[in-house]
Scaffold this active site. Structure first.
Site, PDB file in Angstrom:
ATOM      1  N   GLU A 194       0.851  -1.187   0.000  1.00 46.76           N
ATOM      2  CA  GLU A 194       0.000   0.000   0.000  1.00 46.76           C
ATOM      3  C   GLU A 194       0.886   1.236   0.000  1.00 46.76           C
ATOM      4  OE1 GLU A 194      -0.801   0.540   4.786  1.00 46.76           O
ATOM      5  OE2 GLU A 194      -2.167  -0.727   3.651  1.00 46.76           O
ATOM      6  N   HIS A 227      -4.123   3.457   8.277  1.00 45.35           N
ATOM      7  CA  HIS A 227      -2.933   2.919   8.927  1.00 45.35           C
ATOM      8  C   HIS A 227      -1.977   4.049   9.312  1.00 45.35           C
ATOM      9  CE1 HIS A 227      -3.413  -1.229   6.798  1.00 45.35           C
ATOM     10  NE2 HIS A 227      -4.095  -1.164   7.921  1.00 45.35           N
TER      11      HIS A 227
END
Length: 679
Positions: A245, A288
């Site tokens: 990611e 995150h």
């Protein structure tokens, strides 16, 4: 890609191909020697720190029933018994008496670093830290310790852990019903995306050998290349899946390693991949802690292309991994018939022929996520003034440069990033790490000399560079920043600060109560109201720009990023990113609907839930509750997979409400795009 490697001889990286694989014959022992400690299995004995807590207790019961060899746990200063297993007063005592191979750390984020340090001191071979909201500077200190030893390997923090499906050894909180013994090695940043990946390989009949979580934190104890080295040597692993990611350069490092692996291997194991956040707005923190792009770092599109060019078969959604990997394995040639792999002739990703490109411009910190401890420019400049650094606010000029103090996620240390232009273009950026224990960045420090050389600074400006860097370094440590960026100009033969953007670690305040003075600088009235409202309920909501006719509701940051990406690839236009959290409840689902519904652009809502830790029946209950209590008027498409998916889907079908239930992402995506277009 070359621009991301250091442009100075004193800069960070040695080519990955130069590192020996598990060999220590030609170098001093260090953290790399702990790599084999990741090879867990039926033989692995596991200790728990935070043993008697609620979460650890539930996890121990499940893991024991599954077959994991647990030898006890630690409760500081206490000896006794819990769940029929010994309780030790310290990790040192546990190491002496039980000789554990690994320790699972189940303590809150503000206690995690101390627990890791205790395990390092006791020389526990493998330490797995699952907590989120661990302060960045706590982990910088931990990594400075880890790099000085050769006994302990860290997995995490902020990760599901590591699990051997073959050896029935779980060190973490992975949802066990998804796993089956098999032959696919998986390494991932995202928890929910890794669960989807595991379930896909299970449905395809492939199963898993070893699954390693890199985790979503800024500083990972184990990265993609570490996992790839293990999978290469593991005889049980026949295929490899990598799930990345935005944030950092770990995917770029993996692409470099994979390219080298293919060149030196006659019959390489097939490797598949996915990169989340290709539609993420520049400069935002996407759920995150580590899902943000620092100045000079590559975006998701760059990572995707690097992996694809390295010969990785890329997909746009994790449910495709299983069947596609099965096809790749069936086509893998016998060793005797193999020829060296040529990345230039590799097949393109599964979806690339139909993919619509959405280039995303680079951005500096002026659009950094407001949800973190971000301050206004005048406040940042005032901090510099207090350190004796004058400034002259001016509009950006082509002759300006950027200087940042942030985290080097590969070197696991603080660093200076220098860019020769004001746009932090990766091609002109270079990263210069230095030790967290560094007391002063003087003009003779190697990092300062390297920065000056990279920027071609005149001798008259080098003293000013050192003074500015030292001021930034002091603010960085004292206030627990995660990135400090200043726009500078040295046309006048000296360093002139013309702008500044500072962002601070919200975990330091949220989990540890530190830096309250910085936190008070935040002005929520100037932020997006929906984002502030969502934060109250523990929901991460990012309002996306544009026409945005589809509202998204997803559990897990990685899956939420991938959902927006995949819907965009199919021609949809998303209004938001929304992560309910990996442990979504009926109430958080209801709150999420209320926030999404407040956006008048939304014509249809897409609920994408993978029930790993979250049960699908509980999510279905939340959806039904929202319809009844909120008087929903827009159509809702629900995709439920995972734990109790049949029950959840039946609840939706039997509700009598205008809901559309699917288990296939492709089918659900087509439906919600159709509804959003026709509403």
């Amino acid at each position: 890609m070359a621009g991301l490697r250091h442009l100075s001889a004193q800069a960070r990286k040695t080519p990955l191909s130069k590192f020996p694989r598990f060999s220590t014959s030609s170098r001093k022992s260090g953290y790399a020697d702990t790599l084999p400690n990741l090879k867990i299995g039926a033989h692995t004995s596991v200790l728990f720190q935070g043993f008697t807590g609620r979460q650890a207790t539930a996890n121990v019961k499940e893991s024991l029933a599954w077959g994991t060899k647990i030898v006890g746990g630690v409760k500081p200063g206490v000896e006794g018994e819990h769940l029929g297993l010994p309780v030790f007063p310290s990790v040192r005592v546990a190491q002496e008496r039980a000789k554990p191979d690994a320790s699972a750390i189940y303590v809150p984020g503000n206690q995690t670093a101390k627990a890791i340090e205790e395990a390092i001191e006791a020389e526990i071979p493998l330490v797995v830290a699952v907590a989120e909201h661990v302060p960045i500077h706590d982990m910088l200190r931990v990594h400075s310790i880890l790099q000085t030893q050769s006994k302990t390997r860290l997995v995490g923090a902020n990760c599901p852990g590591i699990i051997s499906a073959i050896g029935k050894c779980r060190i973490g909180f992975q949802p066990l019903p998804c796993f089956s013994p098999g032959k696919i090695g998986i390494v991932a940043k995202s928890g929910t995306l890794s669960y989807e990946t595991v379930a896909s390989t299970t449905r395809a009949g492939l199963g898993q050998s070893l699954c390693i979580s890199m985790g979503g934190d800024v500083l990972a104890g184990t990265n993609f290349v570490d996992a790839l080295k293990i999978f290469e040597e593991d005889p049980d692993t026949e295929g490899i899946i990598l799930v990345g990611e935005i944030g950092g350069t770990a995917e770029m490092d993996a692409a470099e390693w994979i390219t080298d692996y293919h060149r030196r291997t006659v019959n390489p194991k097939p490797i598949m991949g996915l990169v989340g956040g290709r539609e993420a707005p520049p400069g935002r923190v996407m759920g995150h802690a580590g899902a943000w792009v620092a100045p000079g770092e590559p975006d998701a599109e760059t990572k995707y292309k690097a992996l694809e060019n390295a010969g990785v078969t890329m997909v746009n959604h994790p449910e495709k991994f299983g069947e596609e990997m099965k096809a790749l394995l069936s086509r893998r040639v016998r060793t005797s018939d193999a020829t060296p792999f040529d990345p230039s002739g590799s097949r393109r990703g599964v979806h690339t022929l139909r993919r619509v490109s959405h280039p995303v411009p680079r951005a500096s910190l002026e659009r950094m996520q407001k949800r973190s401890l971000y301050i206004k420019e005048y406040q940042a400049l005032e901090m510099l003034k207090q350190k004796g650094i004058p400034f002259n606010e001016r509009s950006p000029s082509e002759s300006d440069a950027l200087l940042s103090v942030t985290v080097d996620r590969t070197a696991l240390s603080p660093c200076i990033i220098a860019s020769g232009n004001p746009t932090s273009d990766p091609a002109s950026s270079a990263t210069f790490p230095f030790a967290y224990s560094t007391p002063e960045l003087s003009s003779t420090h190697s990092a300062i000399e390297a920065v000056a050389s990279h920027l071609n600074l005149p001798e008259t400006a080098r003293g000013g560079l050192a003074k500015l860097a030292q001021a930034l370094w002091q603010i960085y440590k004292e206030k627990e920043a995660y990135v400090l960026e200043v726009r500078i100009n040295f046309a006048s033969e000296d360093i002139e600060v013309r702008g500044a953007h500072f962002a601070f670690d919200d975990a330091a305040f949220r989990s540890s109560g530190r830096q309250e003075d910085v936190h008070r600088l935040r002005n929520k009235e100037e932020e997006v109201p929906e984002e502030v409202e969502a934060e109250k309920d523990g929901i991460v909501y990012v309002k996306l720009q544009g026409e945005g006719s589809i509202g998204t509701l997803v559990n897990g940051a990685g899956l939420a990023m991938n959902t927006v990406d995949a819907l965009s690839i199919h021609g949809g236009h998303c209004a938001n990113f929304l992560d309910t959290g990996g442990k979504a409840t009926s109430e958080t689902v209801k709150s999420s609907f209320r926030i999404i519904r407040s956006d008048p652009r939304v014509k249809a809502i897409f609920v994408n839930i993978f029930g790993g830790l979250t049960r699908c029946d509980m999510i279905a209950d939340g959806i039904i509750m929202a319809f009844r209590d909120l008087e929903m008027t827009v159509p809702v498409v629900v995709r439920l997979r995972g734990t109790n998916e049949e029950i959840g889907q039946k609840m939706i079908a039997d509700s009598g409400l205008p809901l559309h239930a699917f288990d296939s992402f492709e089918d659900a995506a087509k439906k919600v795009i159709s509804l959003a277009g026709s509403s």
